[in-house]
Design an enzyme around this catalytic site. Sequence first.
Site, short mmCIF file in Angstrom:
data_model
loop_
_atom_site.label_atom_id
_atom_site.label_comp_id
_atom_site.label_asym_id
_atom_site.label_seq_id
_atom_site.Cartn_x
_atom_site.Cartn_y
_atom_site.Cartn_z
N SER A 1 -6.62 -2.23 1.64
CA SER A 1 -6.95 -1.62 0.34
C SER A 1 -7.50 -2.64 -0.66
O SER A 1 -7.37 -2.48 -1.86
CB SER A 1 -5.72 -0.92 -0.27
OG SER A 1 -5.39 0.22 0.48
N ASN B 1 -9.79 -0.80 10.28
CA ASN B 1 -8.59 -0.17 9.73
C ASN B 1 -8.04 0.79 10.77
O ASN B 1 -8.72 1.74 11.17
CB ASN B 1 -8.93 0.62 8.46
CG ASN B 1 -9.47 -0.27 7.36
OD1 ASN B 1 -8.71 -0.83 6.59
ND2 ASN B 1 -10.79 -0.42 7.30
N TYR C 1 -9.70 3.71 -5.58
CA TYR C 1 -8.63 4.63 -5.95
C TYR C 1 -8.59 5.05 -7.42
O TYR C 1 -7.90 5.99 -7.77
CB TYR C 1 -7.27 4.01 -5.60
CG TYR C 1 -7.17 3.61 -4.14
CD1 TYR C 1 -7.25 4.57 -3.14
CD2 TYR C 1 -7.02 2.29 -3.77
CE1 TYR C 1 -7.16 4.21 -1.79
CE2 TYR C 1 -6.92 1.92 -2.44
CZ TYR C 1 -7.00 2.88 -1.46
OH TYR C 1 -6.91 2.53 -0.14
N ASP D 1 -15.53 -1.23 8.86
CA ASP D 1 -16.29 -1.47 7.63
C ASP D 1 -17.37 -2.53 7.84
O ASP D 1 -17.16 -3.51 8.57
CB ASP D 1 -15.35 -1.92 6.51
CG ASP D 1 -14.34 -0.85 6.14
OD1 ASP D 1 -14.59 0.33 6.43
OD2 ASP D 1 -13.30 -1.19 5.54
N ARG E 1 -11.25 3.19 11.34
CA ARG E 1 -12.46 3.00 10.56
C ARG E 1 -12.92 1.55 10.66
O ARG E 1 -12.10 0.64 10.69
CB ARG E 1 -12.18 3.34 9.09
CG ARG E 1 -13.35 3.91 8.33
CD ARG E 1 -13.03 4.13 6.87
NE ARG E 1 -12.89 2.87 6.17
CZ ARG E 1 -11.88 2.56 5.37
NH1 ARG E 1 -10.89 3.42 5.18
NH2 ARG E 1 -11.84 1.38 4.76
N GLU F 1 -14.10 -5.51 8.79
CA GLU F 1 -12.75 -5.33 9.31
C GLU F 1 -12.60 -3.97 9.98
O GLU F 1 -13.45 -3.09 9.84
CB GLU F 1 -11.71 -5.47 8.19
CG GLU F 1 -11.84 -4.44 7.09
CD GLU F 1 -10.80 -4.65 6.00
OE1 GLU F 1 -9.61 -4.33 6.25
OE2 GLU F 1 -11.16 -5.12 4.91
N GLY G 1 -7.05 5.45 4.97
CA GLY G 1 -6.65 6.48 4.03
C GLY G 1 -6.91 7.88 4.54
O GLY G 1 -7.92 8.13 5.20
N GLU H 1 0.82 -1.22 0.00
CA GLU H 1 0.00 0.00 0.00
C GLU H 1 0.85 1.27 0.00
O GLU H 1 0.37 2.34 0.34
CB GLU H 1 -0.94 -0.01 1.22
CG GLU H 1 -1.92 -1.14 1.22
CD GLU H 1 -2.84 -1.10 2.42
OE1 GLU H 1 -3.73 -0.22 2.47
OE2 GLU H 1 -2.68 -1.94 3.32
#
Length: 305
Positions: free
Chosen positions: A147, A269, A213, A254, A252, A267, A273, A17
Amino acid sequence: MAEFGKVAVMFGGNSAEREISLMSGQAVLDGLQANGVDAHAFDPKNTPLSELTDQGYERVFNVLHGRGGEDGTIQGALEFLNIPYTGSGVLGAALAMDKIKTKQVWCALGLPTAKFVVVCGKQTIDYQAILDELGGVVMVKPANEGSSIGMAKVDNVSDLKSAISGATEFDNEILLEQWIDGGEYTVSILGDKALPAIHMTTPNDFYDYQAKYQSDNTQYHCPCGLPADEEKELGDIAVKAFNAVNAKGWGRVDFMCGQDGQWYLLEVNTVPGMTTSSLVPKAAKEAGLSFNQLVNEILEQTLVK
């Protein structure tokens, strides 16, 4: 701002990443410098960590995505150097990075997550039995990548074999998860509170690397469109899931929302980002925080660690 002292914004690194981290880190660096913080770029791929002490850095804003930066490794090094840093500690980062261990913790606590099977790349695998057990459609995920790298949606033995083989290029342990047909949501955490949820929509099969992205067709809905009581419920689950893996500071969580209306955790994070168009800044903006205010609040957490 003087209270922060000299700040290393750590980004880049060696993970898969890296390119995303370079973009996130530059945005954070620009935001901090605009706030008047004495912040400097620090890429551990090019600069030894000993330079942190040699150059008098007093704290680190960690924007290293993926392995090395989001898995407890850099956190342990910074603990050893006695340098305060943003985000989760060693345990929280390492645990959240491992999707399999995260799901096992959630299951133990009764938090909602999709049915799953774990395989090792070298073991003998009964592909048809796995498809049958997981309802015929499966998400294949390396245990320790972010990602959406190495992920694939499959619905037959041939594709499952190929997807597992591809995922083993990134990890030895592979998570096979029952496909949840429904909406994709994310909840950002700042401190001990959930920020407004975001609903992501994409014409792709799922919110993959390309959708995140490279696509102009991905849409981000914030407000997310849920009734207030449902969004509060989602935020409460997110905080519980975040705390369950000992994540700290910011991050974060999800989700998928199944056709049955059930929430399914995907998951956590711990270094998500942070470009100006990323999900956490979008949620912060909805909560009334500009990007520069957001990065300042995250850095402020290092003053009380």
